[in-house]
Design a protein around this motif. Structure first.
Motif, PDB file in Angstrom:
ATOM      1  N   PHE A 138       0.825  -1.199   0.000  1.00  0.00           N
ATOM      2  CA  PHE A 138       0.000   0.000   0.000  1.00  0.00           C
ATOM      3  C   PHE A 138       0.870   1.264   0.000  1.00  0.00           C
ATOM      4  O   PHE A 138       0.591   2.225  -0.721  1.00  0.00           O
ATOM      5  N   LYS A 139       1.919   1.269   0.826  1.00  0.00           N
ATOM      6  CA  LYS A 139       2.791   2.450   0.894  1.00  0.00           C
ATOM      7  C   LYS A 139       3.462   2.710  -0.460  1.00  0.00           C
ATOM      8  O   LYS A 139       3.599   3.861  -0.897  1.00  0.00           O
ATOM      9  N   LEU A 140       3.868   1.631  -1.125  1.00  0.00           N
ATOM     10  CA  LEU A 140       4.474   1.790  -2.447  1.00  0.00           C
ATOM     11  C   LEU A 140       3.453   2.323  -3.449  1.00  0.00           C
ATOM     12  O   LEU A 140       3.748   3.238  -4.235  1.00  0.00           O
ATOM     13  N   ALA A 141       2.236   1.746  -3.398  1.00  0.00           N
ATOM     14  CA  ALA A 141       1.179   2.197  -4.317  1.00  0.00           C
ATOM     15  C   ALA A 141       0.819   3.653  -4.064  1.00  0.00           C
ATOM     16  O   ALA A 141       0.575   4.421  -5.009  1.00  0.00           O
ATOM     17  N   TYR A 145       0.974   6.653  -6.695  1.00  0.00           N
ATOM     18  CA  TYR A 145      -0.244   7.424  -6.949  1.00  0.00           C
ATOM     19  C   TYR A 145       0.007   8.913  -6.739  1.00  0.00           C
ATOM     20  O   TYR A 145      -0.418   9.758  -7.547  1.00  0.00           O
ATOM     21  N   SER A 146       0.684   9.266  -5.650  1.00  0.00           N
ATOM     22  CA  SER A 146       0.980  10.670  -5.367  1.00  0.00           C
ATOM     23  C   SER A 146       1.876  11.280  -6.433  1.00  0.00           C
ATOM     24  O   SER A 146       1.715  12.436  -6.823  1.00  0.00           O
ATOM     25  N   SER A 147       2.822  10.482  -6.925  1.00  0.00           N
ATOM     26  CA  SER A 147       3.731  10.969  -7.969  1.00  0.00           C
ATOM     27  C   SER A 147       2.977  11.275  -9.254  1.00  0.00           C
ATOM     28  O   SER A 147       3.244  12.269  -9.930  1.00  0.00           O
ATOM     29  N   LEU A 148       2.006  10.411  -9.583  1.00  0.00           N
ATOM     30  CA  LEU A 148       1.243  10.612 -10.817  1.00  0.00           C
ATOM     31  C   LEU A 148       0.296  11.810 -10.706  1.00  0.00           C
ATOM     32  O   LEU A 148      -0.054  12.424 -11.710  1.00  0.00           O
ATOM     33  N   PHE A 164      -8.111   7.112  -3.871  1.00  0.00           N
ATOM     34  CA  PHE A 164      -7.077   6.121  -3.599  1.00  0.00           C
ATOM     35  C   PHE A 164      -7.443   5.274  -2.376  1.00  0.00           C
ATOM     36  O   PHE A 164      -7.202   4.066  -2.350  1.00  0.00           O
ATOM     37  N   ASP A 165      -8.037   5.893  -1.351  1.00  0.00           N
ATOM     38  CA  ASP A 165      -8.442   5.165  -0.142  1.00  0.00           C
ATOM     39  C   ASP A 165      -9.380   4.006  -0.482  1.00  0.00           C
ATOM     40  O   ASP A 165      -9.114   2.850  -0.136  1.00  0.00           O
TER      41      ASP A 165
END
Length: 350
Positions: A138-141, A145-148, A164-165
């Motif tokens: 989840f932390k990686l995803a 997600y934040s980067s995109l 995302f949640d």
């Protein structure tokens, strides 16, 4: 002063609420696991994977009841789920290790409790590992997600993570649901047959090694730490050697109870002997199905190489955990048998 006092009261209330949510999640998950353990699905993903869904759902319900489903709640949800699973694993595994042996316990009822403890230790280990994988996945995803979502000026576009949640939560429930079906009839399962081999070199001739193999004993040396909590051979009640058709019956005993492993020689030549399992009533039988035990004697000049191999079938799911756990334990056990033969071959009475 009043503000500080108010904050302390809020923190104490939050701590109590969090503890209660952890206890509720673990209690419901273990109750579910106990009910499944009384059914035909005890060896499937419904026993070892589905409890994670319950822990996750309890924490989600708890957060919803206290109006804590604000944007970004998934991070807190996965964190609490992981904490519940890890603490449950540590407590159950720790207690199962220090629990007394049957000889020190009072009656068969305590032996039954020990069986439950060992099963719960395996269950909690699977749950803890799985929740750690989910949390860090989840932390990686979330990082991706934040980067995109970042805008050209480097901001995160308002940091609205509600999509995302719920998306990550839906993916987690879907993957856990699919994984829970492993081992069920008419669903899917992975290869269950396995083989573990251990080798040793004995500074004796092959004839001495073969002579030693005519009898079996319970190893008198210190066992690897990982095997001390599992059933062990304590007596050989029938031992007819290594001729074709010979029988060997071994009494297995441990904290989970006592039973017998009965083998018969089905193959024999100058280099190897194979014992096939005729029956197994030992405590191991509920986790692993022994198929055959093979000793291979290979002359190598002044020494003799002895290979001891076990063929078995894994009975528990998920495969990603029990394949490696059982293969490792089987390798250690074959190493004990090989070392036992070496020690007896080198003894003055050999």
């Amino acid at each position: 002063m009043l503000k500080i006092r108010k904050n302390m009261v809020l923190k104490k209330s939050s701590w109590r609420s969090g503890l209660l949510s952890h206890l509720s999640a673990c209690a419901l998950a273990l109750t579910y696991a106990w009910l499944i353990s009384q059914s035909d699905y005890v060896r499937t993903g419904l026993q070892f994977i589905a409890p994670v869904i319950i822990i996750l759902f309890v924490h989600l319900t708890w957060m919803a009841a206290f109006d804590r489903l604000q944007p970004g709640f998934s991070s807190d949800l996965f964190r609490q789920t992981t904490q519940s699973a890890v603490w449950m694993c540590l407590l159950i595994t720790g207690y199962s290790i220090i629990a007394p042996m049957p000889s020190k316990a009072a009656g068969d009822s305590f032996e039954g409790l020990l069986v439950v403890l060992i099963c719960l230790a395996m269950l909690s280990a699977v749950i803890a590992i799985l929740t750690l994988i989910i949390r860090y996945g989840f932390k990686l995803a979330r990082y991706v997600y934040s980067s995109l979502k970042k805008t050209p000026d480097g901001s995160d576009g308002g940091n609205d993570t509600r999509l995302f949640d719920f998306g990550s939560l839906g993916v987690a429930f879907l993957l856990l649901g699919i994984s829970s079906l492993e081992g069920l009839p008419n669903t899917y399962s992975f290869a269950a047959s396995n083989r573990s081999v251990a080798s040793t070199f004995i500074p004796k001739s092959p004839d001495v090694v073969w002579q030693t193999l005519q009898t079996a004993t319970s190893p008198q040396f210190l066992l690897p730490q990982a095997l001390r909590y599992f059933p062990q051979p304590v007596e050989v009640t029938i031992d007819e050697g290594t001729a074709l058709g010979a029988l060997r019956k071994v009494k297995m005993s441990g904290r989970e109870g006592t039973g017998y492993l009965t083998l018969q020689v089905t193959q024999r030549n100058e280099n190897h002997v194979r014992f096939d399992v005729l029956s197994d009533t030992s405590p191991y039988a509920q986790w692993i199905a022994y198929k055959s035990l093979t000793y291979e004697v290979i002359p190598m000049g002044t020494v003799t190489q002895l290979n001891v191999s076990l063929e078995y079938e894994r009975l528990l799911s998920p495969a990603w955990f029990f394949n490696y756990a059982m293969k490792g334990a089987a390798y250690l056990a074959m190493g004990v048998l090989a070392d036992d033969v070496k020690a007896r071959a080198q003894s003055p009475d050999a």
